[in-house]
Design a protein around this motif. Structure first.
Motif, PDB file in Angstrom:
ATOM      1  N   PRO A 112      -7.625  11.995  -0.333  1.00 18.35           N
ATOM      2  CA  PRO A 112      -6.548  11.278   0.430  1.00 18.35           C
ATOM      3  C   PRO A 112      -7.126  10.028  -0.006  1.00 18.35           C
ATOM      4  O   PRO A 112      -8.198   9.673  -0.198  1.00 18.35           O
ATOM      5  CB  PRO A 112      -6.795  11.786   1.470  1.00 18.35           C
ATOM      6  CG  PRO A 112      -8.391  12.309   1.957  1.00 18.35           C
ATOM      7  CD  PRO A 112      -8.305  13.153   0.509  1.00 18.35           C
ATOM      8  N   LEU A 113      -6.221   8.967  -0.168  1.00 21.81           N
ATOM      9  CA  LEU A 113      -6.588   7.597  -0.164  1.00 21.81           C
ATOM     10  C   LEU A 113      -6.836   6.775   0.884  1.00 21.81           C
ATOM     11  O   LEU A 113      -6.132   6.973   1.921  1.00 21.81           O
ATOM     12  CB  LEU A 113      -5.457   6.756  -0.958  1.00 21.81           C
ATOM     13  CG  LEU A 113      -5.091   7.292  -2.511  1.00 21.81           C
ATOM     14  CD1 LEU A 113      -4.028   6.260  -3.089  1.00 21.81           C
ATOM     15  CD2 LEU A 113      -6.349   7.005  -3.448  1.00 21.81           C
ATOM     16  N   GLU A 114      -7.986   6.338   1.166  1.00 19.15           N
ATOM     17  CA  GLU A 114      -8.395   5.579   2.360  1.00 19.15           C
ATOM     18  C   GLU A 114      -8.138   4.152   2.097  1.00 19.15           C
ATOM     19  O   GLU A 114      -7.946   3.803   1.039  1.00 19.15           O
ATOM     20  CB  GLU A 114      -9.659   5.808   2.742  1.00 19.15           C
ATOM     21  CG  GLU A 114     -10.520   7.134   2.910  1.00 19.15           C
ATOM     22  CD  GLU A 114     -10.175   7.656   4.166  1.00 19.15           C
ATOM     23  OE1 GLU A 114      -9.529   6.897   5.060  1.00 19.15           O
ATOM     24  OE2 GLU A 114      -9.888   8.992   4.128  1.00 19.15           O
ATOM     25  N   SER A 115      -7.392   3.391   3.517  1.00 20.86           N
ATOM     26  CA  SER A 115      -6.922   2.183   3.208  1.00 20.86           C
ATOM     27  C   SER A 115      -7.690   1.116   4.176  1.00 20.86           C
ATOM     28  O   SER A 115      -7.759   1.576   5.365  1.00 20.86           O
ATOM     29  CB  SER A 115      -5.379   2.096   3.481  1.00 20.86           C
ATOM     30  OG  SER A 115      -4.778   2.861   2.386  1.00 20.86           O
ATOM     31  N   ARG A 135       0.738  -1.180  -0.025  1.00 26.56           N
ATOM     32  CA  ARG A 135      -0.078  -0.076   0.174  1.00 26.56           C
ATOM     33  C   ARG A 135       0.703   1.309  -0.104  1.00 26.56           C
ATOM     34  O   ARG A 135       0.674   2.217  -0.722  1.00 26.56           O
ATOM     35  CB  ARG A 135      -0.984  -0.123   1.113  1.00 26.56           C
ATOM     36  CG  ARG A 135      -1.804   1.346   1.411  1.00 26.56           C
ATOM     37  CD  ARG A 135      -2.464   1.462   2.734  1.00 26.56           C
ATOM     38  NE  ARG A 135      -1.547   1.315   3.879  1.00 26.56           N
ATOM     39  CZ  ARG A 135      -0.995   2.581   4.368  1.00 26.56           C
ATOM     40  NH1 ARG A 135      -1.073   3.462   3.725  1.00 26.56           N
ATOM     41  NH2 ARG A 135      -0.130   2.248   5.344  1.00 26.56           N
ATOM     42  N   CYS A 136       1.872   1.267   0.752  1.00 20.90           N
ATOM     43  CA  CYS A 136       2.931   2.407   0.752  1.00 20.90           C
ATOM     44  C   CYS A 136       3.408   2.713  -0.665  1.00 20.90           C
ATOM     45  O   CYS A 136       3.726   3.814  -0.949  1.00 20.90           O
ATOM     46  CB  CYS A 136       3.936   2.163   1.927  1.00 20.90           C
ATOM     47  SG  CYS A 136       3.583   2.029   3.664  1.00 20.90           S
ATOM     48  N   ASN A 186       0.824   4.276  -2.963  1.00 21.96           N
ATOM     49  CA  ASN A 186       0.622   5.562  -2.491  1.00 21.96           C
ATOM     50  C   ASN A 186       1.749   6.473  -2.940  1.00 21.96           C
ATOM     51  O   ASN A 186       1.634   7.548  -3.446  1.00 21.96           O
ATOM     52  CB  ASN A 186       0.510   5.983  -1.118  1.00 21.96           C
ATOM     53  CG  ASN A 186      -0.785   5.295  -0.501  1.00 21.96           C
ATOM     54  OD1 ASN A 186      -1.779   5.097  -1.436  1.00 21.96           O
ATOM     55  ND2 ASN A 186      -1.190   5.003   0.887  1.00 21.96           N
ATOM     56  N   ARG A 197      -6.817  12.266  -7.443  1.00 19.76           N
ATOM     57  CA  ARG A 197      -5.715  12.796  -6.966  1.00 19.76           C
ATOM     58  C   ARG A 197      -6.039  13.979  -5.970  1.00 19.76           C
ATOM     59  O   ARG A 197      -4.752  14.142  -5.332  1.00 19.76           O
ATOM     60  CB  ARG A 197      -4.705  13.232  -8.181  1.00 19.76           C
ATOM     61  CG  ARG A 197      -3.911  12.398  -9.158  1.00 19.76           C
ATOM     62  CD  ARG A 197      -3.085  12.810  -9.927  1.00 19.76           C
ATOM     63  NE  ARG A 197      -1.935  13.928  -9.369  1.00 19.76           N
ATOM     64  CZ  ARG A 197      -0.896  13.507  -8.512  1.00 19.76           C
ATOM     65  NH1 ARG A 197      -0.554  12.293  -8.439  1.00 19.76           N
ATOM     66  NH2 ARG A 197      -0.240  14.167  -7.947  1.00 19.76           N
ATOM     67  N   VAL A 231       1.576   7.086  -6.579  1.00 11.65           N
ATOM     68  CA  VAL A 231       0.641   8.410  -6.861  1.00 11.65           C
ATOM     69  C   VAL A 231       0.939   9.483  -6.560  1.00 11.65           C
ATOM     70  O   VAL A 231       0.944  10.642  -7.112  1.00 11.65           O
ATOM     71  CB  VAL A 231      -0.814   8.031  -6.152  1.00 11.65           C
ATOM     72  CG1 VAL A 231      -1.598   9.064  -6.219  1.00 11.65           C
ATOM     73  CG2 VAL A 231      -1.204   6.740  -6.686  1.00 11.65           C
ATOM     74  N   ASP A 232       1.731   9.760  -5.351  1.00  9.50           N
ATOM     75  CA  ASP A 232       2.368  10.957  -5.107  1.00  9.50           C
ATOM     76  C   ASP A 232       3.420  11.521  -5.919  1.00  9.50           C
ATOM     77  O   ASP A 232       3.489  12.667  -6.231  1.00  9.50           O
ATOM     78  CB  ASP A 232       2.897  10.870  -3.428  1.00  9.50           C
ATOM     79  CG  ASP A 232       1.962  10.687  -2.410  1.00  9.50           C
ATOM     80  OD1 ASP A 232       0.820  10.906  -2.921  1.00  9.50           O
ATOM     81  OD2 ASP A 232       2.247  10.380  -1.378  1.00  9.50           O
ATOM     82  N   CYS A 272       5.283   2.561   7.299  1.00  7.29           N
ATOM     83  CA  CYS A 272       5.078   3.783   6.454  1.00  7.29           C
ATOM     84  C   CYS A 272       4.609   4.831   7.212  1.00  7.29           C
ATOM     85  O   CYS A 272       3.821   5.677   6.745  1.00  7.29           O
ATOM     86  CB  CYS A 272       4.392   3.545   5.248  1.00  7.29           C
ATOM     87  SG  CYS A 272       4.980   2.413   4.266  1.00  7.29           S
TER      88      CYS A 272
END
Length: 537
Positions: free
Chosen positions: A427-430, A374-375, A378, A424, A381-382, A537
């Motif tokens: 925020p991405l929720e996980s 997941r890190c 993300n 974008r 994407v960043d 992370c």
């Protein structure tokens, strides 16, 4: 005598005057040539061809106004969506190429019209050099833009659907999200490299996207999920009335085995399908989570390094020293590592390190690996900001075209890209389906209560998560000791060799080690004992 001297002086003065006039005319010629190369039409006007020059200037101004109006009036999301329109990319690429050629021809024509008679070869060459240098200021970017447009068109064609599918929805391309409040995309990470038998996508993450706002929840599924029911009404629900289960090796009845085993055992269901394994896996994930899975995107991790390298690396917090170049052993221990990715915040990882950071299994359980994956997502994407994408576009497009496949129709890419612009900004929720998540429901990943799981997923996606710990969005919990191994092994063995979602095979074969360490790794080995990694992370 004096008269002769006066005559020589007069001739010298006239020669100097003529030379000065010629130099002045040549300097004016060079200046106007440069102007005509930068501003089409200006050179022709200076050469006396006012009608032609004025026409060219009017066309240039009209095109500039049109381009400015597009940038100002068209919303950024819609403007970005044109990048997914293959027809638009063809038109844009052709127009830019034609414009570059026309600009160069106009510059050469202006130069020829302005060139004085009787110039020496050296001065003529100097004038031509001015044309090339000045025109290239405009022509070169247009040529690069044309190349990017054609590359983008080819990329969309390469990664879009290449065959039929049993699972893709029927949508109205003109308004694809009209009746779809959430778009669910399944990301699969598979590695069918040397020494591996077939492809098993051990990384399975569903991105559930609110099509109105772009708010996204990433749901990471463990690869050892068992007894998966297939959706009612599908051919696989009839083929597996008791869920995906059977005799023999339990590893052959886990979620990551669906991709290879179901199409092999039921080829009649997937006749003519472009990627039977992905179709089967989409149905399995639908049955597991109780949501519709619209599309899949498969990343071949053999080429993952190239994408990260093309981005210039990614930055993550490394929670502990992560070993690379080793493998798990049957007794739960690990072979000696070739090196380590060192612990530390804001560590810049290249492609080699990022792949091992995501896939390393020794000294951790699968749920920690799911967090690391997941890190990595993300971080990518960043890092994928417009400036990076533009500067590294060719290498990124080449790498992506080689390693990404999907069942997304080519004509849906404009709408999908527009939606990604919204994503974008959010925020991405996980949500990680780990031991604590299943434990909060009184079950395990090897024997889940799917009705309860469906209800929990619906609550979370609706924005009303249930109270028990481990199922909240926006956070991930530290991975507890893995006790869900279906094969009856010890928890240590399970955590290092069997369960969870990872980027490698369930077989315990060697991960693909690199021959040389890279920056950020150390050559000093340490004991690869399972550790409490804490927050990742």
């Amino acid at each position: 005598m004096q008269r002769a001297r006066r005559g020589q002086g007069a001739r010298r003065s006239r020669l100097q005057t003529r030379r000065a006039e010629r130099n002045g005319r040549y300097g004016r010629f060079i200046g106007l040539t440069a102007l005509g190369s930068l501003v089409p039409g200006a050179g022709f006007i200076a050469a006396g061809k006012r009608r032609l020059g004025t026409t060219l200037l009017v066309i240039l101004v009209a095109l500039l106004i049109f381009g400015l109006a597009v940038v100002v009036l068209v919303p950024p999301g819609e403007l970005a969506s044109y990048g997914g329109d293959r027809q638009m990319m063809l038109i844009l690429g052709t127009a830019l190429a034609a414009g570059a050629v026309a600009w160069l021809l106009i510059a050469l024509g202006s130069h020829r019209s302005l060139e004085p008679d009787g110039l020496t070869t050296g001065k003529r060459l100097a004038g031509a050099a001015v044309v090339i240098v000045c025109a290239s200021v405009v022509v070169a970017p247009m040529a690069v833009g044309s190349r990017y447009a054609f590359t983008q068109r080819e990329l969309v064609g390469n990664i879009s659907s290449s065959g039929a599918s049993n699972t893709t929805p029927d949508v109205d391309i003109s308004d694809p999200w009209a009746d779809k409040p959430r778009l669910n995309v399944l990301f699969l990470g598979g590695d069918a490299g040397e020494g591996r038998t077939g492809l098993r996508p051990d990384t399975q993450i569903v991105a559930s996207i609110d099509t109105e706002t772009g708010a996204t929840t990433m749901i990471s599924l463990p690869r050892n999920l068992q007894g998966i029911p297939f959706p009612e009404g599908t051919p696989l629900a009839e083929a597996y009335p008791d869920g995906f289960s059977g005799g023999g090796d339990p590893l052959e009845w886990m979620l990551n085995a669906v991709y290879a085993n179901v199409p092999r055992d039921h080829p009649e269901v997937f006749e003519g399908v472009g990627d039977p394994g992905a179709d089967a896996t989409k149905w399995a994930v639908e049955g597991a989570l109780g949501i519709e899975v619209d599309y899949f995107i498969m990343v071949d991790l053999a080429g993952f390094e190239a994408v990260v390298n093309a981005l210039g690396g990614i930055t993550v917090d490394v929670p502990r020293d992560i070993p690379w170049g080793n493998k798990s052993l049957p007794d739960g221990t690990c072979t000696e590592a070739n090196g380590y990715i060192q612990q530390g915040d804001d560590q810049l990882l290249d492609g080699f390190q990022a792949l091992w950071f995501a896939r390393s299994r020794c000294g951790s359980d699968d749920y920690e690996r799911m967090e690391r994956q997941r890190c990595v997502m993300n971080a990518i994407v960043d890092k994928a900001d417009p400036a990076t994408l533009l500067s590294q576009y060719q290498s990124l497009a080449s790498a992506a075209g080689d390693i990404i496949t999907s069942d997304v129709p080519a004509d849906l890419f404009p709408a999908l890209i527009e939606l990604m612009v919204k994503v974008r900004t959010q925020p991405l929720e996980s949500l990680t389906l780990d031991n604590e998540f299943f434990g909060s429901m009184g079950t395990t990943s090897s024997d889940p209560d799917y009705d309860q799981l469906h209800a929990r997923i619906q609550e979370i996606l609706a924005g009303t998560p249930a109270a028990p710990e481990g199922g909240e969005t926006g956070e991930t919990t530290p991975p507890p000791e893995d006790t869900t191994e279906a094969t009856g092994q010890s928890a240590d063995n399970a955590s290092s060799d069997r369960s969870g979602a990872t980027i490698e095979q369930a077989s315990g074969e060697t991960d693909e080690p690199a021959e040389e360490p890279t920056e950020g790794a150390t050559d000093e080995p340490a004991a690869d004992e399972p550790v409490d990694a804490g927050a990742v992370c």
